[in-house]
Motif scaffolding. Structure first.
Motif, mmCIF file in Angstrom:
data_model
loop_
_atom_site.group_PDB
_atom_site.id
_atom_site.type_symbol
_atom_site.label_atom_id
_atom_site.label_comp_id
_atom_site.label_asym_id
_atom_site.label_seq_id
_atom_site.Cartn_x
_atom_site.Cartn_y
_atom_site.Cartn_z
ATOM 1 N N ALA A 198 3.254 -32.642 35.249
ATOM 2 C CA ALA A 198 3.879 -33.957 35.111
ATOM 3 C C ALA A 198 5.198 -34.044 35.870
ATOM 4 O O ALA A 198 6.140 -34.683 35.423
ATOM 5 C CB ALA A 198 4.095 -34.313 33.633
ATOM 6 N N MET A 200 4.206 -47.056 34.287
ATOM 7 C CA MET A 200 4.114 -48.507 34.077
ATOM 8 C C MET A 200 3.085 -48.808 33.010
ATOM 9 O O MET A 200 2.296 -47.951 32.623
ATOM 10 C CB MET A 200 3.834 -49.233 35.391
ATOM 11 C CG MET A 200 2.795 -48.618 36.275
ATOM 12 S SD MET A 200 2.629 -49.489 37.853
ATOM 13 C CE MET A 200 4.090 -49.060 38.749
ATOM 14 N N ALA A 246 -2.828 -37.807 27.356
ATOM 15 C CA ALA A 246 -4.084 -38.230 26.705
ATOM 16 C C ALA A 246 -5.022 -38.987 27.651
ATOM 17 O O ALA A 246 -6.205 -38.642 27.769
ATOM 18 C CB ALA A 246 -3.750 -39.096 25.491
ATOM 19 N N PRO A 293 3.906 -50.420 44.073
ATOM 20 C CA PRO A 293 4.724 -49.205 44.119
ATOM 21 C C PRO A 293 5.325 -48.943 45.499
ATOM 22 O O PRO A 293 6.291 -48.216 45.599
ATOM 23 C CB PRO A 293 3.746 -48.099 43.717
ATOM 24 C CG PRO A 293 2.396 -48.613 44.082
ATOM 25 C CD PRO A 293 2.460 -50.100 43.887
HETATM 26 C C1 FAD Z 1 1.343 -46.823 40.653
HETATM 27 C C2 FAD Z 1 0.949 -45.508 40.076
HETATM 28 C C3 FAD Z 1 -0.057 -44.778 40.672
HETATM 29 C C4 FAD Z 1 -0.457 -43.557 40.123
HETATM 30 N N1 FAD Z 1 -1.472 -42.866 40.733
HETATM 31 C C5 FAD Z 1 -1.898 -41.723 40.195
HETATM 32 C C6 FAD Z 1 -2.983 -41.005 40.778
HETATM 33 O O1 FAD Z 1 -3.565 -41.413 41.788
HETATM 34 N N2 FAD Z 1 -3.381 -39.867 40.179
HETATM 35 C C7 FAD Z 1 -2.756 -39.374 39.058
HETATM 36 O O2 FAD Z 1 -3.170 -38.328 38.558
HETATM 37 N N3 FAD Z 1 -1.722 -40.013 38.495
HETATM 38 C C8 FAD Z 1 -1.287 -41.174 39.025
HETATM 39 N N4 FAD Z 1 -0.237 -41.834 38.441
HETATM 40 C C9 FAD Z 1 0.387 -41.257 37.228
HETATM 41 C C10 FAD Z 1 -0.466 -41.577 36.020
HETATM 42 O O3 FAD Z 1 -0.488 -42.982 35.826
HETATM 43 C C11 FAD Z 1 0.131 -40.905 34.776
HETATM 44 O O4 FAD Z 1 -0.012 -39.524 34.912
HETATM 45 C C12 FAD Z 1 -0.573 -41.358 33.509
HETATM 46 O O5 FAD Z 1 -0.293 -42.699 33.251
HETATM 47 C C13 FAD Z 1 -0.132 -40.521 32.343
HETATM 48 O O6 FAD Z 1 -0.740 -41.009 31.168
HETATM 49 P P1 FAD Z 1 -1.266 -39.993 30.062
HETATM 50 O O7 FAD Z 1 -1.665 -40.770 28.855
HETATM 51 O O8 FAD Z 1 -2.293 -39.095 30.647
HETATM 52 O O9 FAD Z 1 -0.017 -39.104 29.755
HETATM 53 P P2 FAD Z 1 1.309 -39.482 28.904
HETATM 54 O O10 FAD Z 1 1.161 -38.861 27.568
HETATM 55 O O11 FAD Z 1 1.618 -40.936 29.009
HETATM 56 O O12 FAD Z 1 2.327 -38.662 29.752
HETATM 57 C C14 FAD Z 1 2.240 -37.230 29.908
HETATM 58 C C15 FAD Z 1 3.465 -36.755 30.646
HETATM 59 O O13 FAD Z 1 3.466 -37.305 31.961
HETATM 60 C C16 FAD Z 1 4.653 -38.031 32.209
HETATM 61 N N5 FAD Z 1 4.320 -39.199 33.036
HETATM 62 C C17 FAD Z 1 3.523 -40.227 32.701
HETATM 63 N N6 FAD Z 1 3.442 -41.107 33.716
HETATM 64 C C18 FAD Z 1 4.203 -40.625 34.708
HETATM 65 C C19 FAD Z 1 4.526 -41.079 36.013
HETATM 66 N N7 FAD Z 1 4.090 -42.239 36.502
HETATM 67 N N8 FAD Z 1 5.351 -40.303 36.755
HETATM 68 C C20 FAD Z 1 5.839 -39.144 36.284
HETATM 69 N N9 FAD Z 1 5.561 -38.668 35.059
HETATM 70 C C21 FAD Z 1 4.762 -39.387 34.281
HETATM 71 C C22 FAD Z 1 5.158 -38.428 30.836
HETATM 72 O O14 FAD Z 1 6.559 -38.621 30.843
HETATM 73 C C23 FAD Z 1 4.788 -37.241 30.004
HETATM 74 O O15 FAD Z 1 5.695 -36.191 30.152
HETATM 75 C C24 FAD Z 1 0.186 -43.052 38.971
HETATM 76 C C25 FAD Z 1 1.210 -43.788 38.374
HETATM 77 C C26 FAD Z 1 1.601 -44.976 38.918
HETATM 78 C C27 FAD Z 1 2.694 -45.749 38.266
#
Ligand code: FAD
Lengths: 152, 268
Positions: free
Chosen positions: A146, B230, B73, B252
């Motif tokens: 992350a 987001m 998750a 983005p």
């Molecule tokens: C525009 C956009 C495009 C994305 N494209 C991709 C992609 O192509 N592939 C991919 O694997 N992920 C991508 N992401 C990131 C992805 O959306 C997050 O990893 C995901 O939302 C996390 O949700 P979760 O429920 O799995 O974990 P959560 O429980 O919500 O989070 C787990 C951990 O990840 C961290 N985290 C969550 N989102 C982000 C983020 N955006 N940046 C940094 N840390 C974060 C949290 O702080 C926490 O520590 C993208 C995000 C954005 C905003």
């Protein structure tokens, strides 16, 4: 002007030739050791082709590669500072071609030419700064879980 | 109001690394409007939740390819998808890479970690129409050789320069170790006629953008993708606000000329 054009681009007018006049062109085959940690640092190189891995010996394990030096870059700065010993080891990861400079000859040249001395010192300092920033940034493990940004 | 997710079926999945998987989706019924490189979808894992995920590939017949790293998750649920499973998809969202801006320019594509996913369709678009651009350079940074995405594909891209560097190397890695910015010396570009596309962790984006400015690339020609967390993706909830920008709508992808001062603001 310092920057990204390599050592020769960082030198004032005419000094490239003066420095090259005391350089030796060298080649290192793949896998050869260029210097060893703790060895006497009495020279440096400007890499022309290939890549050199800088490593740190860890007892009981393979040497850990912590940085690499590629074409156009400076290999070795320990020749400039006491105690003039290498802090790392260096190994050619591909066929390496480089200019090699003897530290004594370069120092003698610089003693006669303060402008060259200054430019060289600036260039080496900038290189050390870049490598420090690289090491510090990688301490953050940015690509870790992350994008943690936690210190390792 | 946000549109409800549209069902898409998983065609196949492919592990990229220990924690990252790539899957291809096809509409199970109605298709969403076409996506552009740099845009993202909201992928809904039924019963778990929704996450923004970039398009890593734009396929024929409204198909989509995504690469997801399991971090929490929702992404773990997406990581577990198998062919035949159904996910909900909303989109396309976001600004996307402004490729017309780069017409005739040398291109620098700089990716860190999972940041290569949104850049992949951009590289493919340029490779499909190379006559419209100068030299295409792809620079990739990863945590270790085992964390590299699209390894085989990277090797097959015929480019003036394609470089990979890792933070730490295991035994036998013959390539570069160090920051992705260290690859810039080998890239082939004329700074004043270059457009750069950067995606990765923000610290990496800042370091790369600063180095490019120092080398003479114009700030408005440095496009960065800010993938801050987001929520609604439609500019309503304010979750992804960065100064005056709502990143899901105004991003983005943003120009560094607009983003530079915002990136150094300490969060409260
Ligand atoms: C525009 C956009 C495009 C994305 N494209 C991709 C992609 O192509 N592939 C991919 O694997 N992920 C991508 N992401 C990131 C992805 O959306 C997050 O990893 C995901 O939302 C996390 O949700 P979760 O429920 O799995 O974990 P959560 O429980 O919500 O989070 C787990 C951990 O990840 C961290 N985290 C969550 N989102 C982000 C983020 N955006 N940046 C940094 N840390 C974060 C949290 O702080 C926490 O520590 C993208 C995000 C954005 C905003």
């Amino acid at each position: 002007m310092m920057g990204h054009g390599g050592l020769f681009a960082a030198l004032p007018e005419g000094r490239r030739e003066a420095l090259l006049a005391i350089a030796r062109e060298v080649k290192y085959p793949v896998g050869s050791r260029i210097f060893e940690e703790g060895g006497r640092a009495d020279r440096f190189w400007v890499v022309n082709t290939g890549t050199v891995a800088l490593d740190l010996h860890v007892p009981g394990r393979r040497a850990a590669v912590i940085d690499t030096v590629g074409p156009g870059e400076l290999l070795g700065w320990s020749w400039l500072f006491p105690p003039h010993h290498w802090h790392l080891g260096a190994q050619a990861t591909g066929e390496v071609g480089a200019w090699e400079f003897g530290a004594d000859s370069v120092r003698a040249l610089c003693a006669r030419d303060p402008e060259l001395d200054h430019a060289l010192l600036m260039y080496v300092s900038e290189t050390i700064g870049k490598r420090l920033r690289s090491a510090r940034t990688r301490l953050l493990d940015l690509y870790g879980p992350a994008g943690s940004g936690q210190l390792r | 109001m946000t549109d409800p997710p549209v069902p898409y079926r998983v065609l196949d999945t492919r592990p990229e690394t220990a924690d990252t998987v790539t899957f291809r989706l096809a509409p199970a019924g109605r298709a969403l409007p076409p996506f552009a490189p740099g845009q993202f979808a909201m992928l809904y894992a039924f019963g778990v939740g929704e996450a923004p995920v970039s398009v890593a590939g734009i396929l024929p017949d409204s198909g989509l390819m995504h690469t997801v790293r399991a971090v929490g998750a929702v992404s773990r649920a997406l990581h577990r998808l198998r062919s035949g499973d159904v996910v909900g998809v909303r989109g396309p969202f976001g600004t996307g890479w402004d490729l017309p801006l780069a017409a005739g320019d040398d291109l620098l594509v700089v990716a860190g970690g999972i940041g290569l996913a949104p850049l992949r369709p951009l590289v493919q678009a340029v490779l499909a129409a190379p006559q419209g651009y100068g030299r295409l350079n792809v620079l990739v940074g990863a945590r270790s050789p085992d964390d590299l995405l699209y390894r085989e594909e990277l090797g097959g891209w015929a480019l003036p320069y394609c470089g990979v560097t890792v933070d730490r190397a295991g035994a036998g890695w013959p390539g570069r170790v160090g920051l992705v910015t260290a690859l810039l010396d080998q890239a082939r570009f004329s700074p004043a006629e270059t457009t750069a596309f950067i995606c990765g962790p923000e610290v990496m984006i800042r370091a790369t953008a600063r180095e490019l400015l120092h080398r003479g690339v114009l700030p408005q020609r440095i496009l960065i993708s800010l993938e801050r967390n987001m929520h609604c993706a439609t500019g309503h909830c304010g979750h992804c606000q960065l100064g005056p920008l709502l990143l899901c709508r105004d991003g983005p992808v943003v120009g560094y000329d607009r983003a530079e001062h915002l990136l150094t603001v300490r969060e409260l």
